[in-house]
Design an enzyme around this catalytic site. Structure first.
Site, short mmCIF file in Angstrom:
data_model
loop_
_atom_site.label_atom_id
_atom_site.label_comp_id
_atom_site.label_asym_id
_atom_site.label_seq_id
_atom_site.Cartn_x
_atom_site.Cartn_y
_atom_site.Cartn_z
N TYR A 51 56.31 43.33 22.52
CA TYR A 51 54.89 43.50 22.83
C TYR A 51 54.54 44.99 22.69
O TYR A 51 55.07 45.84 23.41
CB TYR A 51 54.56 43.02 24.24
N PRO A 197 48.01 29.32 29.33
CA PRO A 197 47.79 28.26 30.32
C PRO A 197 46.33 27.87 30.52
O PRO A 197 46.05 26.85 31.15
CB PRO A 197 48.36 28.88 31.60
N PRO A 203 33.99 19.59 28.06
CA PRO A 203 33.00 19.10 29.03
C PRO A 203 33.61 18.56 30.32
O PRO A 203 33.04 18.77 31.40
CB PRO A 203 32.27 17.99 28.27
N1 LIG Z 1 56.88 33.17 24.79
C1 LIG Z 1 55.96 33.35 23.86
O1 LIG Z 1 56.18 33.15 22.68
C2 LIG Z 1 54.60 33.84 24.28
C3 LIG Z 1 53.51 33.79 23.40
C4 LIG Z 1 52.27 34.24 23.85
C5 LIG Z 1 52.14 34.72 25.15
N2 LIG Z 1 53.23 34.78 25.98
C6 LIG Z 1 53.13 35.27 27.37
O2 LIG Z 1 52.17 34.48 28.01
C7 LIG Z 1 51.18 35.30 28.63
C8 LIG Z 1 49.85 34.56 28.62
O3 LIG Z 1 49.40 34.40 27.30
P1 LIG Z 1 48.02 35.06 26.81
O4 LIG Z 1 47.75 36.28 27.61
O5 LIG Z 1 48.07 35.20 25.35
O6 LIG Z 1 47.03 33.88 27.02
P2 LIG Z 1 46.17 33.34 28.23
O7 LIG Z 1 46.74 33.76 29.51
O8 LIG Z 1 45.99 31.88 27.99
O9 LIG Z 1 44.75 33.97 27.96
C9 LIG Z 1 44.49 35.28 27.73
C10 LIG Z 1 43.00 35.39 27.40
O10 LIG Z 1 42.22 34.71 28.37
C11 LIG Z 1 41.33 35.59 28.99
N3 LIG Z 1 41.31 35.27 30.43
C12 LIG Z 1 42.30 35.37 31.34
N4 LIG Z 1 41.89 34.97 32.55
C13 LIG Z 1 40.59 34.59 32.40
C14 LIG Z 1 39.61 34.10 33.28
N5 LIG Z 1 39.85 33.90 34.57
N6 LIG Z 1 38.38 33.82 32.77
C15 LIG Z 1 38.08 34.01 31.47
N7 LIG Z 1 39.00 34.48 30.58
C16 LIG Z 1 40.22 34.78 31.04
C17 LIG Z 1 41.83 36.96 28.70
O11 LIG Z 1 40.74 37.85 28.52
P3 LIG Z 1 40.39 39.00 29.61
O12 LIG Z 1 41.34 40.10 29.35
O13 LIG Z 1 38.98 39.32 29.28
O14 LIG Z 1 40.54 38.37 30.95
C18 LIG Z 1 42.59 36.80 27.38
O15 LIG Z 1 41.74 36.99 26.29
C19 LIG Z 1 51.21 36.58 27.78
O16 LIG Z 1 50.68 37.67 28.48
C20 LIG Z 1 52.68 36.71 27.49
O17 LIG Z 1 53.33 37.36 28.55
C21 LIG Z 1 54.44 34.33 25.56
#
Ligand SMILES: NC(=O)c1ccc[n+]([C@@H]2O[C@H](COP(=O)([O-])OP(=O)(O)OC[C@H]3O[C@@H](n4cnc5c(N)ncnc54)[C@H](OP(=O)(O)O)[C@@H]3O)[C@@H](O)[C@H]2O)c1
Length: 268
Positions: A51, A197, A203
């Site tokens: 990352y 997640p 809807p």
């Molecule tokens: N193992 C793997 O291959 C892999 C792949 C991808 C990710 N990951 C891990 O999983 C974690 C989560 O994945 P992710 O960060 O990509 O996806 P995520 O948690 O599903 O979503 C992140 C996005 O959602 C927004 N968000 C978060 N909380 C929110 C809320 N309460 N209301 C509205 N929007 C919200 C964030 O924007 P804002 O910043 O504006 O809140 C960001 O754009 C990563 O940080 C990483 O550590 C692992």
């Protein structure tokens, strides 16, 4: 340290630029957010060697070292970034061990409590990839071993090599591709750590959020927590408001009827 479940962790990957290639434009804000994560008692922060090409781990150490008791740092090795648009698995055992050493340096730690094989490299025997992690664990450099984006078959094959404490796969209300993996980990008592997640707008989700006076993110997370006891969602955010909103989902109770209606979102 046991991998926490039935609660919400923090994914740190988004504390970077849009390509997850460079560190965050506003570094002081990212450091403040990580300190808030720790102050709010979040039990696990998820990162990886790739990352922002390692900067994510450096950032976590800048914000939080020495790490508070009760906070588990989880990192990963086994993915490479030849360019901002590419993610390429590399499971050469010597490489995995080198990357763990670099993660230890960046995190300013002598031990990483949870360490994932970020991807299974199809060109390297799984025994050899996991063998590197077993050697790191035997040397005390890492604690528990995890897998990421694996199938049930790959999990079962890994379990013939060593114990696995966590599986981190993409999973949410709208994307249940890994439902069989979740079921298998629940059966085995292995933590299931869904990334991505938060479900996309739908809807049914939005309707139930309105009924509860909650948000779509909160309903997504509450559904995951109710879906199985071995879940640890790791939503990522750059916003303190979203962080607090996400953590508050642990206090949101879905009725049986709401849970059943949510099951229909992905035809489940
Ligand atoms: N193992 C793997 O291959 C892999 C792949 C991808 C990710 N990951 C891990 O999983 C974690 C989560 O994945 P992710 O960060 O990509 O996806 P995520 O948690 O599903 O979503 C992140 C996005 O959602 C927004 N968000 C978060 N909380 C929110 C809320 N309460 N209301 C509205 N929007 C919200 C964030 O924007 P804002 O910043 O504006 O809140 C960001 O754009 C990563 O940080 C990483 O550590 C692992």
């Amino acid at each position: 340290m046991t991998v926490p479940t039935g609660t919400i962790g923090f994914g740190a990957m988004r504390l970077a630029d849009a390509d997850i290639w460079h560190g965050p434009a506003d570094r002081p804000a990212a450091i403040r957010l990580l300190r808030t994560v720790a102050d709010l008692g979040v039990p696990l922060i998820d990162t990886a060697d790739v990352y922002a090409l390692g900067d994510n781990e450096t950032l976590i150490a800048e914000a939080l070292h020495p790490y508070p008791d009760g906070l588990m740092i989880a990192s990963k090795a086994g993915e490479t970034r030849p360019s901002p648009g590419e993610w390429v698995p590399v499971g050469n055992p010597a490489y995995l061990k080198q990357q763990a050493e670099l993660s230890l340096r960046r995190l300013r730690a002598d031990h990483i409590p949870l360490f994932y094989l970020h991807r299974v490299d199809p060109l390297v025997a799984l025994e050899d990839q996991l063998g590197a992690l077993v050697e790191l664990r035997d040397a005390g450099k890492i604690g528990a071993i995890g897998l990421s984006e694996v199938s049930v078959e790959q999990l079962d094959a890994a379990l013939r090599v060593t114990g696995i404490a966590a599986v981190q796969n993409a999973y949410n209300l709208g994307d249940r591709t890994h439902e069989p993996v979740l079921d298998r980990t629940a059966e085995l008592g292995i933590a299931f750590v869904p990334f991505y997640p938060i479900a996309a707008a739908h809807p049914v989700v939005d309707g139930i959020a309105a009924e509860l006076g909650a948000t779509r993110a909160q309903v997504s997370l509450a559904w995951l927590l109710r879906r199985a006891p071995n879940i640890l969602p790791i939503p990522g955010t750059t916003s303190e408001v979203h962080l607090k909103e996400n953590l508050a989902a642990t206090g949101l109770t879905l009725t049986g009827d709401q849970f059943d209606r949510l099951q229909s979102v992905a035809g489940g």
